[in-house]
Design a protein around this motif. Structure first.
Motif, short mmCIF file in Angstrom:
data_model
loop_
_atom_site.label_atom_id
_atom_site.label_comp_id
_atom_site.label_asym_id
_atom_site.label_seq_id
_atom_site.Cartn_x
_atom_site.Cartn_y
_atom_site.Cartn_z
N UNK A 125 0.84 -1.20 0.00
CA UNK A 125 0.00 0.00 0.00
C UNK A 125 0.87 1.26 0.00
N UNK A 126 1.95 1.23 0.76
CA UNK A 126 2.77 2.44 0.87
C UNK A 126 3.73 2.62 -0.29
N UNK A 127 4.02 1.56 -1.04
CA UNK A 127 4.97 1.69 -2.15
C UNK A 127 4.31 1.58 -3.52
N UNK A 128 3.03 1.22 -3.52
CA UNK A 128 2.33 1.06 -4.79
C UNK A 128 1.90 2.38 -5.39
N UNK A 129 1.41 2.30 -6.64
CA UNK A 129 0.98 3.52 -7.33
C UNK A 129 -0.28 4.12 -6.75
#
Length: 52
Positions: free
Chosen positions: A48-52
């Motif tokens: 969630x924190x690294x996705x687009x």
């Protein structure tokens, strides 16, 4: 997450001090499930924190 980790520590202590094999097996099963859930939660939070 921290609360679940604390719960695992408490259950491990109860299991170590417990003499009931059936209860210890159930506690061990619960500990393993919580650890698995924590791992899944950590993976999900990363996505969630690294996705687009």
């Amino acid at each position: 997450m921290g609360e679940l980790e604390a719960d695992v520590a408490i259950m491990e202590t109860v299991m170590i001090n417990g003499k009931n094999e059936y209860a210890n097996r159930k506690l061990n099963d619960a500990i393993q499930e919580i650890r698995h859930a924590l791992s899944d939660l950590s993976d999900a939070m990363f996505d969630v924190t690294t996705g687009p």
